[in-house]
Scaffold this motif. Structure first.
Motif, short mmCIF file in Angstrom:
data_model
loop_
_atom_site.label_atom_id
_atom_site.label_comp_id
_atom_site.label_asym_id
_atom_site.label_seq_id
_atom_site.Cartn_x
_atom_site.Cartn_y
_atom_site.Cartn_z
N GLU A 42 0.81 -1.22 0.00
CA GLU A 42 0.00 0.00 0.00
C GLU A 42 0.84 1.27 0.00
OE1 GLU A 42 -3.67 -0.60 2.80
OE2 GLU A 42 -2.18 -2.14 3.29
N HIS A 131 -7.65 -7.50 -0.07
CA HIS A 131 -6.97 -7.31 1.21
C HIS A 131 -5.84 -6.32 1.06
CE1 HIS A 131 -3.20 -9.56 0.31
NE2 HIS A 131 -3.97 -10.17 -0.58
N ASN A 132 -5.51 -5.66 2.17
CA ASN A 132 -4.38 -4.72 2.21
C ASN A 132 -4.45 -3.73 1.06
OD1 ASN A 132 -3.15 -7.55 3.40
ND2 ASN A 132 -2.44 -5.73 4.51
N ASP A 169 -8.23 -6.18 6.20
CA ASP A 169 -7.05 -5.32 6.32
C ASP A 169 -7.08 -4.20 5.29
OD1 ASP A 169 -6.18 -6.92 8.37
OD2 ASP A 169 -4.72 -8.03 7.19
N CYS A 170 -8.22 -3.54 5.16
CA CYS A 170 -8.37 -2.44 4.21
C CYS A 170 -8.70 -1.14 4.95
CB CYS A 170 -9.46 -2.74 3.20
SG CYS A 170 -9.04 -4.04 2.01
#
Length: 495
Positions: A42, A131-132, A169-170
């Motif tokens: 990210e 995710h992420n 996990d966002c």
């Protein structure tokens, strides 16, 4: 990225890898089934565009613009209907979701100061994991996961749900809006989902909702948990934006371990209760370990609105909201049956900073303005409320093992066929020396200082018995909840 998506073959489990850098897309990435996107992280990969993603021939001024996938950067979209319009048709033309079997993660997707409508749009695809990913500054939504458009007042048939969605996990930042076709959008929008797992979500929003239904909702076997959601406490339409709003909940839904500052709206169309009978599926929604604390102490909204049957709300903390849990809808909204079978237990409702008001809801912990039945209210703490329980014409109510502290109006107002036993009352107002209630109170209900610790966090230690000699210990009655000692304790916590 859009170019790479055009080259890769579907359903071969290929992955598009994104090295560190900024990817400025000029058109939407249309991702085939079975193709993944994996970024380097990210903090090192950003996907954006210098302007709005083109949508040739699409009327962006339409009132339905927010419901279409056009205008989103990454699109995982499969047809929803078999007729002339792949996006809409009659219920008989609905087609099953395509197996996506794909994962997206490891990047930030940026709406470029809200010039782009949405980030990721998944429509009628099973088995998609995200995710992420950080979503920020989109016009309408960061991400949308929906089976596609659906008819009002018609339940989804078996085989027509979108299955196995996973989002974890966002982070969502300022990716919702107010005033879109007369409504608000959400950072994360959901519709037609069966078997979704959504967790470790952080939302920070300055104009719009947190998590919101998409199209007409339809939510089944969906878990939303371990999330932190903060949204505006001022909204021109609904007084404040909602942290979570879901429509048409069928069975098996859970919301737990969520921290937020504004209300949850859980609403079924009035006739949907006939399609989702709790006799067949006794649990449509379980909410537990929810903490809602109003930041400025000025709220006029409820903590949770419940307009469906088969609901359990437990082990939660509500502070400084206008009132606590509102139960309405069903017959009052045009259905043929009233809402029923709602269990509210082991919660704390407290006014700390907010001045108690006797307007709509009467600052009650539980407010039931519409016909409802089989309501259980057990082992809660009501601290410094208005009418602590405002239950109007609700029928078959069990009120047991609760603590009433300094009710500024009545302890209980309204209701019929009430089982009221083993509750404790303490009121320091000398003008209210006895129970403020409209029916006879038997000797199992007591008055006095419960002798709580009075220290620490109110959601944690403040309302716990200070010792085994506390007045609440072993003074309750068995309501089917776990307990220690010779009898259950009164209040939220067992000694």
């Amino acid at each position: 990225m859009a170019y790479a998506a055009k080259q890769v073959q579907p359903n071969q489990n290929y992955t598009i890898y994104l090295n560190p850098g900024v990817y400025r897309e000029t058109e939407a990435t249309v991702l085939p089934p079975g193709v993944n996107i994996e970024g380097a992280g990210e903090s090192s990969v950003t996907i954006t565009s210098n302007g709005a993603i083109p949508a040739p021939g699409v009327n962006t001024g339409s009132s339905d613009w927010s419901l279409w996938h056009y205008g989103s950067i990454i699109q995982l979209v499969s047809p929803s209907y078999s007729g002339s319009n792949p996006r809409y048709g009659s219920p008989s033309e609905m087609i099953e979701a395509t197996d996506g079997n794909q994962t997206l993660g490891g990047f930030t997707i940026d709406g470029n100061s809200k010039t782009i409508k949405a980030g990721i749009w998944v429509e009628n695809r099973n088995n998609v994991t995200t995710h992420n990913v950080t979503f920020k500054n989109f016009q309408h939504s960061g991400a949308v996961f929906t089976r596609g458009n659906m008819w009002w007042y018609v339940p989804l048939a078996e085989g027509k749900w979108m299955k196995n969605t996973t989002i974890y996990d966002c982070t969502f930042i300022n990716s919702a809006a107010d005033g879109v076709s007369g409504a608000s959008t959400g950072n994360l929008r959901l519709g037609g989902l069966d078997g979704a797992n959504i967790y470790n979500i952080t939302i920070r929003e300055n104009k719009g909702y947190g998590i919101k239904f998409m199209h007409v909702g339809h939510i089944r076997n969906v878990k939303i948990h371990d999330c932190d959601i903060q949204v505006p406490e001022v909204d021109s339409q609904w007084s404040e934006d909602a942290s979570i709003e879901l429509w048409n909940l069928s069975y098996g839904n859970q919301i737990y371990n969520v921290n937020c500052n504004t209300w949850l709206s859980m609403v079924n169309h009035s006739i949907m209760n006939e399609y989702q009978p709790t006799a067949t599926h006794p649990s449509n929604l379980k909410i537990r370990n929810l903490r809602i604390k109003d930041i400025d102490g000025q709220s006029v909204k409820e903590s949770i609105e419940v307009a469906l049957s088969g609901v359990e709300i437990s082990d939660s903390y509500f502070q400084d909201k206008g009132f606590g849990i509102a139960i309405w809808g069903g017959k009052a909204w045009g259905g043929t049956i009233e809402n029923h079978d709602i269990n509210i237990h082991n919660n704390i409702f407290a006014n700390v900073a907010r001045k108690v008001q006797f307007g709509f809801g009467n600052s009650a912990a539980v407010f039931i303005p519409d016909p409802a039945s089989n309501i259980k209210i057990h082992n809660n703490v009501f601290d410094n409320l208005g009418n602590s329980l405002q239950i109007n014409s609700a029928d078959k109510i069990s009120i047991k093992n609760n603590v009433f502290l300094n009710s500024q109006g009545d302890d209980v107002q309204g209701g019929k066929n009430i089982a009221f036993t083993n509750n404790l009352r303490r009121n320091t107002n000398p003008a209210k020396p006895t129970w403020q209630i409209q029916f006879a109170v038997n000797a199992t209900n007591i008055q006095g200082d419960p002798r709580f610790t009075g220290t620490g966090d109110r959601w944690n230690s403040y309302y716990k018995p200070a010792s085994s000699r506390s007045l609440v210990v072993d003074r309750g009655t068995d309501v089917g909840l776990p307990y220690f000692g010779s009898a259950p304790d009164i209040g939220r916590w067992e000694w």
